[in-house]
Design a protein around this motif. Structure first.
Motif, PDB file in Angstrom:
ATOM      1  N   TYR A  80       3.540   5.870  -5.489  1.00  0.00           N
ATOM      2  CA  TYR A  80       3.391   5.808  -7.123  1.00  0.00           C
ATOM      3  C   TYR A  80       2.139   6.822  -7.676  1.00  0.00           C
ATOM      4  O   TYR A  80       2.155   7.391  -8.803  1.00  0.00           O
ATOM      5  CB  TYR A  80       3.193   4.370  -7.692  1.00  0.00           C
ATOM      6  CG  TYR A  80       4.452   3.610  -7.971  1.00  0.00           C
ATOM      7  CD1 TYR A  80       5.601   4.117  -8.293  1.00  0.00           C
ATOM      8  CD2 TYR A  80       4.474   2.409  -7.081  1.00  0.00           C
ATOM      9  CE1 TYR A  80       6.487   3.386  -8.617  1.00  0.00           C
ATOM     10  CE2 TYR A  80       5.704   1.755  -7.353  1.00  0.00           C
ATOM     11  CZ  TYR A  80       6.839   2.196  -8.089  1.00  0.00           C
ATOM     12  OH  TYR A  80       7.779   1.290  -7.933  1.00  0.00           O
ATOM     13  N   ALA A  81       0.958   6.634  -6.795  1.00  0.00           N
ATOM     14  CA  ALA A  81      -0.224   7.471  -7.410  1.00  0.00           C
ATOM     15  C   ALA A  81      -0.029   8.803  -7.194  1.00  0.00           C
ATOM     16  O   ALA A  81      -0.407   9.658  -7.970  1.00  0.00           O
ATOM     17  CB  ALA A  81      -1.503   6.894  -6.446  1.00  0.00           C
ATOM     18  N   LEU A  82       0.545   9.256  -5.996  1.00  0.00           N
ATOM     19  CA  LEU A  82       1.066  10.459  -5.782  1.00  0.00           C
ATOM     20  C   LEU A  82       1.767  11.272  -6.836  1.00  0.00           C
ATOM     21  O   LEU A  82       1.644  12.193  -7.264  1.00  0.00           O
ATOM     22  CB  LEU A  82       1.690  10.674  -4.292  1.00  0.00           C
ATOM     23  CG  LEU A  82       2.012  12.093  -3.862  1.00  0.00           C
ATOM     24  CD1 LEU A  82       0.558  12.821  -3.804  1.00  0.00           C
ATOM     25  CD2 LEU A  82       2.858  12.145  -2.790  1.00  0.00           C
ATOM     26  N   GLY A  83       2.772  10.377  -7.013  1.00  0.00           N
ATOM     27  CA  GLY A  83       3.856  11.077  -8.335  1.00  0.00           C
ATOM     28  C   GLY A  83       3.226  10.924  -9.505  1.00  0.00           C
ATOM     29  O   GLY A  83       3.260  11.934 -10.198  1.00  0.00           O
ATOM     30  N   VAL A  84       2.298  10.161  -9.932  1.00  0.00           N
ATOM     31  CA  VAL A  84       1.680  10.215 -11.347  1.00  0.00           C
ATOM     32  C   VAL A  84       0.690  11.436 -11.063  1.00  0.00           C
ATOM     33  O   VAL A  84       0.518  12.158 -12.116  1.00  0.00           O
ATOM     34  CB  VAL A  84       0.941   8.799 -11.680  1.00  0.00           C
ATOM     35  CG1 VAL A  84       0.079   9.069 -12.647  1.00  0.00           C
ATOM     36  CG2 VAL A  84       1.929   7.804 -11.834  1.00  0.00           C
ATOM     37  N   GLY A  85      -0.017  11.458 -10.111  1.00  0.00           N
ATOM     38  CA  GLY A  85      -1.000  12.767  -9.966  1.00  0.00           C
ATOM     39  C   GLY A  85      -0.083  14.161  -9.950  1.00  0.00           C
ATOM     40  O   GLY A  85      -0.758  14.855 -10.583  1.00  0.00           O
ATOM     41  N   PRO A 104       0.598  -1.352  -0.069  1.00  0.00           N
ATOM     42  CA  PRO A 104       0.035  -0.002   0.065  1.00  0.00           C
ATOM     43  C   PRO A 104       0.935   1.339  -0.022  1.00  0.00           C
ATOM     44  O   PRO A 104       0.579   2.289  -0.620  1.00  0.00           O
ATOM     45  CB  PRO A 104      -0.692  -0.223   1.278  1.00  0.00           C
ATOM     46  CG  PRO A 104      -0.188  -0.990   2.208  1.00  0.00           C
ATOM     47  CD  PRO A 104       0.750  -2.071   1.260  1.00  0.00           C
ATOM     48  N   LEU A 105       2.001   1.310   0.692  1.00  0.00           N
ATOM     49  CA  LEU A 105       2.752   2.457   0.716  1.00  0.00           C
ATOM     50  C   LEU A 105       3.380   2.680  -0.527  1.00  0.00           C
ATOM     51  O   LEU A 105       3.472   4.010  -1.130  1.00  0.00           O
ATOM     52  CB  LEU A 105       3.898   2.420   1.733  1.00  0.00           C
ATOM     53  CG  LEU A 105       4.952   3.456   1.959  1.00  0.00           C
ATOM     54  CD1 LEU A 105       4.137   4.713   2.476  1.00  0.00           C
ATOM     55  CD2 LEU A 105       5.869   3.290   2.830  1.00  0.00           C
ATOM     56  N   SER A 106       3.969   1.642  -1.218  1.00  0.00           N
ATOM     57  CA  SER A 106       4.484   2.031  -2.250  1.00  0.00           C
ATOM     58  C   SER A 106       3.334   2.300  -3.555  1.00  0.00           C
ATOM     59  O   SER A 106       3.800   3.179  -4.345  1.00  0.00           O
ATOM     60  CB  SER A 106       5.271   0.424  -3.270  1.00  0.00           C
ATOM     61  OG  SER A 106       6.090   0.348  -2.326  1.00  0.00           O
ATOM     62  N   PHE A 107       2.344   1.607  -3.717  1.00  0.00           N
ATOM     63  CA  PHE A 107       1.304   2.106  -4.628  1.00  0.00           C
ATOM     64  C   PHE A 107       0.577   3.662  -4.273  1.00  0.00           C
ATOM     65  O   PHE A 107       0.408   4.325  -5.095  1.00  0.00           O
ATOM     66  CB  PHE A 107      -0.266   1.182  -4.441  1.00  0.00           C
ATOM     67  CG  PHE A 107      -1.232   1.504  -5.214  1.00  0.00           C
ATOM     68  CD1 PHE A 107      -1.044   1.381  -6.654  1.00  0.00           C
ATOM     69  CD2 PHE A 107      -2.116   2.382  -4.821  1.00  0.00           C
ATOM     70  CE1 PHE A 107      -2.135   1.365  -7.502  1.00  0.00           C
ATOM     71  CE2 PHE A 107      -3.255   2.482  -5.578  1.00  0.00           C
ATOM     72  CZ  PHE A 107      -3.209   2.293  -6.700  1.00  0.00           C
ATOM     73  N   GLY A 108       0.661   4.076  -3.157  1.00  0.00           N
ATOM     74  CA  GLY A 108       0.309   5.372  -2.825  1.00  0.00           C
ATOM     75  C   GLY A 108       1.407   6.358  -3.092  1.00  0.00           C
ATOM     76  O   GLY A 108       1.034   7.242  -3.654  1.00  0.00           O
ATOM     77  N   TRP A 142       0.623  18.709 -13.049  1.00  0.00           N
ATOM     78  CA  TRP A 142       1.661  19.866 -13.261  1.00  0.00           C
ATOM     79  C   TRP A 142       1.804  20.000 -14.887  1.00  0.00           C
ATOM     80  O   TRP A 142       1.610  21.008 -15.327  1.00  0.00           O
ATOM     81  CB  TRP A 142       3.116  19.341 -12.897  1.00  0.00           C
ATOM     82  CG  TRP A 142       4.253  20.341 -13.217  1.00  0.00           C
ATOM     83  CD1 TRP A 142       4.097  21.615 -13.362  1.00  0.00           C
ATOM     84  CD2 TRP A 142       5.468  19.610 -13.735  1.00  0.00           C
ATOM     85  NE1 TRP A 142       5.378  22.005 -13.798  1.00  0.00           N
ATOM     86  CE2 TRP A 142       6.202  21.069 -13.788  1.00  0.00           C
ATOM     87  CE3 TRP A 142       6.031  18.662 -14.003  1.00  0.00           C
ATOM     88  CZ2 TRP A 142       7.589  21.000 -14.210  1.00  0.00           C
ATOM     89  CZ3 TRP A 142       7.419  18.239 -14.186  1.00  0.00           C
ATOM     90  CH2 TRP A 142       8.093  19.782 -14.315  1.00  0.00           C
ATOM     91  N   LYS A 143       1.677  18.819 -15.650  1.00  0.00           N
ATOM     92  CA  LYS A 143       1.770  19.166 -17.294  1.00  0.00           C
ATOM     93  C   LYS A 143       0.349  19.471 -17.685  1.00  0.00           C
ATOM     94  O   LYS A 143       0.418  20.171 -18.855  1.00  0.00           O
ATOM     95  CB  LYS A 143       2.264  17.808 -17.649  1.00  0.00           C
ATOM     96  CG  LYS A 143       3.433  17.302 -17.595  1.00  0.00           C
ATOM     97  CD  LYS A 143       4.383  18.005 -18.291  1.00  0.00           C
ATOM     98  CE  LYS A 143       5.876  17.848 -17.959  1.00  0.00           C
ATOM     99  NZ  LYS A 143       6.840  18.751 -18.469  1.00  0.00           N
ATOM    100  N   LEU A 144      -0.765  19.176 -16.848  1.00  0.00           N
ATOM    101  CA  LEU A 144      -2.214  19.457 -17.686  1.00  0.00           C
ATOM    102  C   LEU A 144      -2.673  20.592 -16.848  1.00  0.00           C
ATOM    103  O   LEU A 144      -4.016  20.645 -16.864  1.00  0.00           O
ATOM    104  CB  LEU A 144      -2.954  18.223 -17.392  1.00  0.00           C
ATOM    105  CG  LEU A 144      -2.566  16.971 -18.217  1.00  0.00           C
ATOM    106  CD1 LEU A 144      -3.336  15.795 -17.892  1.00  0.00           C
ATOM    107  CD2 LEU A 144      -2.333  17.278 -19.627  1.00  0.00           C
ATOM    108  N   LYS A 145      -1.928  21.473 -16.068  1.00  0.00           N
ATOM    109  CA  LYS A 145      -2.572  22.481 -15.400  1.00  0.00           C
ATOM    110  C   LYS A 145      -3.131  23.400 -16.579  1.00  0.00           C
ATOM    111  O   LYS A 145      -2.898  23.540 -17.570  1.00  0.00           O
ATOM    112  CB  LYS A 145      -1.490  23.361 -14.467  1.00  0.00           C
ATOM    113  CG  LYS A 145      -0.311  23.941 -15.395  1.00  0.00           C
ATOM    114  CD  LYS A 145       0.552  24.657 -14.645  1.00  0.00           C
ATOM    115  CE  LYS A 145       1.801  24.860 -15.408  1.00  0.00           C
ATOM    116  NZ  LYS A 145       2.812  25.351 -14.613  1.00  0.00           N
TER     117      LYS A 145
END
Length: 68
Positions: free
Chosen positions: A53-58, A47-51, A63-66
């Motif tokens: 990864y999700a935070l990084g992708v988000g 769960p920590l790794s997945f969280g 940042w790119k789609l602002k």
């Protein structure tokens, strides 16, 4: 000679070898479901790794789609 080898493989593993010209139809329908199931399994096991990864992708997508 290659035909004899193919016949031997079909005899040993008839469920793994497709007849000539046949396409696996179950892969088209279940690929997305399998991917989602694997992601869910990873999220349950790590769960920590997945969280993170999700935070990084988000963060990168935000940042790119602002809008401004």
């Amino acid at each position: 000679m290659t035909h004899a080898f193919a016949d031997d493989v079909r005899a040993l593993h008839p469920d793994r070898v497709l007849p000539t010209g046949a396409l696996p139809s179950h892969h088209d329908r279940n690929t997305g479901d399998d991917l989602i199931a694997k992601i869910e399994d990873f999220a349950r096991e790590h769960p920590l790794s997945f969280g993170l990864y999700a935070l990084g992708v988000g963060f990168v997508l935000g940042w790119k789609l602002k809008p401004w």
